[in-house]
Design an enzyme around this catalytic site. Sequence first.
Site, PDB file in Angstrom:
ATOM      1  N   PHE A   1       0.817  -1.224   0.000  1.00  0.00           N
ATOM      2  CA  PHE A   1       0.000   0.000   0.000  1.00  0.00           C
ATOM      3  C   PHE A   1       0.846   1.267   0.000  1.00  0.00           C
ATOM      4  CE2 PHE A   1       0.274   2.192   4.045  1.00  0.00           C
ATOM      5  CZ  PHE A   1       0.881   1.262   4.870  1.00  0.00           C
ATOM      6  N   LYS A   2       2.125   1.133   0.343  1.00  0.00           N
ATOM      7  CA  LYS A   2       2.971   2.325   0.432  1.00  0.00           C
ATOM      8  C   LYS A   2       3.114   3.035  -0.922  1.00  0.00           C
ATOM      9  CE  LYS A   2       5.316   1.101   4.680  1.00  0.00           C
ATOM     10  NZ  LYS A   2       4.637  -0.170   5.051  1.00  0.00           N
ATOM     11  N   ASP A   3       2.836   2.301  -2.011  1.00  0.00           N
ATOM     12  CA  ASP A   3       2.872   2.938  -3.327  1.00  0.00           C
ATOM     13  C   ASP A   3       1.858   4.082  -3.441  1.00  0.00           C
ATOM     14  OD1 ASP A   3       4.865   1.331  -4.502  1.00  0.00           O
ATOM     15  OD2 ASP A   3       3.416  -0.224  -5.016  1.00  0.00           O
TER      16      ASP A   3
END
Length: 469
Positions: free
Chosen positions: A111-113
Amino acid sequence: MRYISTRGQAPALNFEDVLLAGLASDGGLYVPENLPRFTLEEIASWAGLPYHELAFRVMRPFVAGCIADADFKRILEETYGVFAHKAVAPLTQLGANEWVLELFQGPTLAFKDFALQLLGRLLDHVLTRRNERVVIMGATSGDTGSAAIEGCKACDNVDIFIMHPHNRVSEVQRRQMTTILGENIHNIAIEGNFDDCQEMVKASFADQGFLKGTRLVAVNSINWARIMAQIVYYFHAALQLGAPHRSVAFSVPTGNFGDIFAGYLARNMGLPVNQLIVATNRNDILHRFMSGNRYDKDTLHASLSPSMDIMVSSNFERLLFDLHGRNGLAVSALMDEFKATGKLSVEDDRWTEARRLFDSLAVDDEGTCATIAEVHGETGYLLDPHTAIGVKAARECRRSLALPMVILGTAHPVKFPEAVEKAGIGAAPQLPAHLADLFQRAERCTVLPNDLKAVQAFVGQHGNRGKPL
Ligand SMILES: *Cc1c(COP(=O)(O)O)cnc(C)c1O
C-alpha cells in the site's frame, strides 16, 4: 492550508514546507491546523468517480495555495495511472459483508505505493519550481524502501539513499530495490539490523553538516503527505459500499499507526465510519493502549509480518494530540514522560473517547498462518500475512454484522512467501506480470559497515546524481 506541530512550539508551515520537512523543530509531527469537512451531499456526489478524480477532491484542501489545481490534477492522473488494476484499489469480497481492499496493485505490491508514488511526483514538481535539489535518506525493513525508490526514480531533483539491513530482507524485497538502476538511486546494505539503519537516518537529520547545505527530506510516515494520500482510499472503498448513506467499518494492519490514522482523518472529514480496528502482530504496543490504556515500550519480536515489527508507533502522537484537545504542551509533556520511562497512559475520559471508535487485536504468527489457511480454504483467496492479521482482527472485533467490514489488504502475498508456506496450503503466490522477470534483472547495491561516518561519507560522495555534493 497551514500545518502545526503536535508539540505546539514550532512555526506553522504551508504544504510545500511540510512536504520538505521531517520532524518539526520542537520534535513534534505536523498536522493540518484545521481539517476540511465535507457534507454528506458532497460526499454522495463523488460516487463512481475514477480514483484520481476522487483523490483530487479529497486532497485539494490540503495542498490549496501551494499546488495549482491543473497541476495537481495532472500529477494525480499520472500517479494512479501506474497502478496495474484499472480500479486502482479494487475490493474483493471474502464473506458476508466482508471485503478486502486490495492496496497492492501498485509497482512494489504494497500500500505504500499510494503515498510514495505521489510524494515523488510532488517533490519533483515543487523542487523544479524552486530550482532546488534534495537528498532523501531512509531506512527500510523492506516495503518502504522499494516504494520510495520506485516513487522517486524519475525525480530529477532528488538523490535517494535507502539503507536496508544486509541479508535481512527477503530476496523479493531486496530485488525490488536493487534492480532500479538510475544514477540518483543508491541502495546501501548495512552490516547491522534495521534499528541500526534507522538510528543512522535519525543521526543524519540531527546533524546535517555532511550535506554541505543540501536539504535532507524524510520519506517515512512522519511525512504528512504520506498520511494525506492514504485518506483517499477510505473514501473510495466506502463510497462503493454505500457510504455516505450507510456507515462502513475498517480493519487495518498497523505498525506505525500511519495507515489507520488516515482512516481516522477520513472519518473526521465527514465519512461515516462506525469502527476502526487496530490489527497488530506480537509487537502490540498499540493493542495494549487500545485494550488497557497502557502504551509501554517492549522489546522487538521478529514476526512473519515484518512490516509491522515496531517497538513504538511514530504516528500515535498525532492521535494523542487530538485526544488532548490539540494541546501541544500536554503532548510534549506526555512524550517527555514516555522518553524517560518508556511508558504512558492517558486520563480515563480521553481513553474512553478513543475507544468509541477504535477496537484492537494482537495476532501472533500462529494465528496469522491459521487465518491464511482458513480464508484460502473458504474462498481460494491467498492473503499476505499482514492482511491476514487484519482479517483475523475484523472477525474477532466486529461490532455490526449489518454494516460492511473492509480489511485493508496492505501487501501482495508474493512479497512474504515464508508465511504463506508456513500456512501449509500448498499454494505458492506468483509474481504479477510487471515483475515476472525480477529474478533475472541486474542488481546494484553497496555494502557498508554499521558506521555513521562511512554512510555519511558515501552520501557526500554520491549525493549529486552520483557525484560529490
Ligand atoms: C508499512 C506496512 C504496514 C504498516 O503500516 P503503518 O502505516 O506503519 O501502520 C502494514 N502492512 C504492510 C504490508 C506494510 O508495508
